[in-house]
Design a protein around this motif. Structure first.
Motif, PDB file in Angstrom:
ATOM      1  N   MET A   1      64.333  -9.475   2.988  1.00 54.09           N
ATOM      2  CA  MET A   1      62.426  -8.906   2.283  1.00 54.09           C
ATOM      3  C   MET A   1      61.791  -8.917   3.976  1.00 54.09           C
ATOM      4  N   SER A   2      61.913  -9.643   4.550  1.00 55.51           N
ATOM      5  CA  SER A   2      61.481  -8.897   5.794  1.00 55.51           C
ATOM      6  C   SER A   2      60.711  -8.125   6.634  1.00 55.51           C
ATOM      7  N   GLN A   3      61.916  -6.697   6.111  1.00 51.56           N
ATOM      8  CA  GLN A   3      62.452  -6.243   6.979  1.00 51.56           C
ATOM      9  C   GLN A   3      61.464  -5.217   5.728  1.00 51.56           C
ATOM     10  N   ASN A   4      61.311  -5.126   5.062  1.00 53.86           N
ATOM     11  CA  ASN A   4      61.368  -4.393   3.108  1.00 53.86           C
ATOM     12  C   ASN A   4      59.574  -4.830   3.839  1.00 53.86           C
ATOM     13  N   ILE A   5      59.207  -6.122   4.436  1.00 53.82           N
ATOM     14  CA  ILE A   5      57.599  -6.118   4.317  1.00 53.82           C
ATOM     15  C   ILE A   5      57.352  -5.416   5.716  1.00 53.82           C
ATOM     16  N   ALA A   6      57.809  -5.098   7.120  1.00 51.97           N
ATOM     17  CA  ALA A   6      57.570  -4.645   7.897  1.00 51.97           C
ATOM     18  C   ALA A   6      57.475  -3.278   8.082  1.00 51.97           C
ATOM     19  N   LYS A   7      58.511  -2.570   6.817  1.00 50.74           N
ATOM     20  CA  LYS A   7      58.325  -1.187   6.768  1.00 50.74           C
ATOM     21  C   LYS A   7      56.902  -0.891   5.660  1.00 50.74           C
ATOM     22  N   GLN A   8      56.508  -1.858   5.010  1.00 56.43           N
ATOM     23  CA  GLN A   8      55.169  -1.419   4.383  1.00 56.43           C
ATOM     24  C   GLN A   8      53.740  -1.810   5.495  1.00 56.43           C
ATOM     25  N   THR A   9      53.661  -2.285   6.540  1.00 56.33           N
ATOM     26  CA  THR A   9      53.246  -2.825   6.778  1.00 56.33           C
ATOM     27  C   THR A   9      53.181  -1.347   7.808  1.00 56.33           C
ATOM     28  N   GLU A  10      54.341  -0.950   8.172  1.00 54.35           N
ATOM     29  CA  GLU A  10      54.231   0.091   8.771  1.00 54.35           C
ATOM     30  C   GLU A  10      52.955   1.125   7.974  1.00 54.35           C
ATOM     31  N   GLU A  11      53.689   1.954   7.624  1.00 52.49           N
ATOM     32  CA  GLU A  11      53.111   2.816   6.720  1.00 52.49           C
ATOM     33  C   GLU A  11      51.260   2.213   6.235  1.00 52.49           C
ATOM     34  N   ILE A  12      51.133   1.381   6.197  1.00 53.28           N
ATOM     35  CA  ILE A  12      49.736   0.851   6.280  1.00 53.28           C
ATOM     36  C   ILE A  12      48.873   1.002   7.441  1.00 53.28           C
ATOM     37  N   VAL A  13      49.777   0.680   8.877  1.00 52.16           N
ATOM     38  CA  VAL A  13      48.935   0.696  10.010  1.00 52.16           C
ATOM     39  C   VAL A  13      49.059   2.530  10.400  1.00 52.16           C
ATOM     40  N   LYS A  14      50.303   2.746  10.219  1.00 59.84           N
ATOM     41  CA  LYS A  14      50.055   4.397  10.990  1.00 59.84           C
ATOM     42  C   LYS A  14      49.229   5.110  10.965  1.00 59.84           C
ATOM     43  N   ARG A  59      41.075  -3.679  11.622  1.00 58.98           N
ATOM     44  CA  ARG A  59      40.754  -2.964  10.384  1.00 58.98           C
ATOM     45  C   ARG A  59      41.984  -2.878   9.218  1.00 58.98           C
ATOM     46  N   LEU A  60      43.990  -3.446   9.951  1.00 53.05           N
ATOM     47  CA  LEU A  60      44.666  -3.327   9.135  1.00 53.05           C
ATOM     48  C   LEU A  60      44.138  -5.085   8.601  1.00 53.05           C
ATOM     49  N   SER A  61      43.898  -5.600   8.842  1.00 58.27           N
ATOM     50  CA  SER A  61      43.415  -6.842   8.075  1.00 58.27           C
ATOM     51  C   SER A  61      42.940  -6.801   7.617  1.00 58.27           C
ATOM     52  N   GLU A  62      41.690  -5.923   6.990  1.00 56.92           N
ATOM     53  CA  GLU A  62      41.215  -5.360   5.861  1.00 56.92           C
ATOM     54  C   GLU A  62      41.849  -4.759   4.449  1.00 56.92           C
ATOM     55  N   VAL A  63      42.819  -3.599   5.363  1.00 60.20           N
ATOM     56  CA  VAL A  63      43.771  -3.154   4.056  1.00 60.20           C
ATOM     57  C   VAL A  63      44.601  -3.799   3.689  1.00 60.20           C
ATOM     58  N   LEU A  64      45.374  -5.238   4.116  1.00 63.77           N
ATOM     59  CA  LEU A  64      46.044  -6.321   4.650  1.00 63.77           C
ATOM     60  C   LEU A  64      46.353  -6.857   3.352  1.00 63.77           C
ATOM     61  N   ASP A  65      44.558  -7.615   2.944  1.00 62.25           N
ATOM     62  CA  ASP A  65      42.988  -8.022   2.151  1.00 62.25           C
ATOM     63  C   ASP A  65      43.598  -7.506   0.871  1.00 62.25           C
ATOM     64  N   LYS A  67      44.986  -4.902  -0.203  1.00 62.53           N
ATOM     65  CA  LYS A  67      46.795  -4.774  -1.195  1.00 62.53           C
ATOM     66  C   LYS A  67      47.131  -5.402  -0.886  1.00 62.53           C
ATOM     67  N   ASP A  68      47.159  -6.133   0.055  1.00 62.04           N
ATOM     68  CA  ASP A  68      48.066  -7.981  -0.690  1.00 62.04           C
ATOM     69  C   ASP A  68      49.594  -7.907  -0.868  1.00 62.04           C
ATOM     70  N   ILE A  70      51.770  -9.195   1.121  1.00 63.97           N
ATOM     71  CA  ILE A  70      52.440 -10.470   1.455  1.00 63.97           C
ATOM     72  C   ILE A  70      51.803 -11.874   0.410  1.00 63.97           C
ATOM     73  N   GLU A  71      53.248 -11.926  -0.020  1.00 62.32           N
ATOM     74  CA  GLU A  71      52.728 -13.757  -0.514  1.00 62.32           C
ATOM     75  C   GLU A  71      52.940 -14.683   0.364  1.00 62.32           C
ATOM     76  N   GLY A  72      52.343 -15.777   0.312  1.00 62.42           N
ATOM     77  CA  GLY A  72      52.099 -16.410   0.866  1.00 62.42           C
ATOM     78  C   GLY A  72      51.805 -16.627   2.357  1.00 62.42           C
ATOM     79  N   ALA A  73      51.262 -17.675   3.608  1.00 64.34           N
ATOM     80  CA  ALA A  73      49.514 -17.274   4.393  1.00 64.34           C
ATOM     81  C   ALA A  73      51.317 -17.134   5.357  1.00 64.34           C
ATOM     82  N   TYR A  74      50.129 -15.772   6.101  1.00 62.49           N
ATOM     83  CA  TYR A  74      51.258 -16.123   8.073  1.00 62.49           C
ATOM     84  C   TYR A  74      49.817 -14.935   8.712  1.00 62.49           C
ATOM     85  N   PHE A  75      50.387 -15.556   9.999  1.00 64.69           N
ATOM     86  CA  PHE A  75      50.172 -15.028  11.080  1.00 64.69           C
ATOM     87  C   PHE A  75      49.951 -13.574  11.799  1.00 64.69           C
TER      88      PHE A  75
END
Length: 156
Positions: A1-14, A59-65, A67-68, A70-75
């Motif tokens: 799960m955590s690798q999948n989230i990292a991969k998704q975030t990588e595509e968003i932040v690139k 910028r990343l925070s805006e896109v993550l909000d 596309k959402d 990630i379930e749950g809270a995170y820093f």
């Protein structure tokens, strides 16, 4: 799960990082104690400053909000990889020839699973490191696929 989230975030932040002429070094999603952290490491030729980290974070925070993914809270943390920058891709090894590195292997070579020394080069997916063994300098050739973890090393 955590690798999948990292991969998704990588595509968003690139695209955000590339637009700012920065390099995306790594994305890690990990749990520390009760909290989850999404860590994004960025860099450029002479290092990044806090302002650049802040821009990418915003910028990343805006896109993550939006596309959402990630379930749950995170820093969210955006920072420089620091002096012990991880070496993840073959290109990272190529760019750091002549520098000191630490390499941990999946299985031993010459009886050791860890080497610290000067990165001599990478050719045909073989990483060569010169390291000290008591009073002698030795070289070890490590197949790239046997590397579990690698980063720049600060030598004292």
């Amino acid at each position: 799960m955590s690798q999948n989230i990292a991969k998704q975030t990588e595509e968003i932040v690139k695209p955000i990082v590339e637009e700012l002429s920065l390099e995306l070094v790594d994305v890690v999603y990990e749990k520390e104690g009760p909290n989850w952290f999404l860590r994004v490491y960025i860099d450029k030729e002479n290092g990044v400053d806090i302002e650049e980290c802040g821009i990418v974070s915003e910028r990343l925070s805006e896109v993550l909000d939006e596309k959402d993914p990630i379930e749950g809270a995170y820093f969210l943390e955006v920072s420089s990889p620091g002096v012990e920058r991880p070496l993840k891709k073959e290109l990272d090894f190529e760019k750091n020839v002549g520098k000191n590195v630490y390499v941990k292997l999946y299985e031993p070579i010459a009886g050791d699973k860890e080497f610290t020394g000067e990165l001599i080069g990478i050719e045909n997916q073989i990483v060569t490191i010169a390291y000290r063994d008591k009073t002698k300098t030795k070289k070890v050739e490590i197949p790239y696929e046997k590397i579990a973890k690698a980063h720049l090393a600060v030598m004292f």
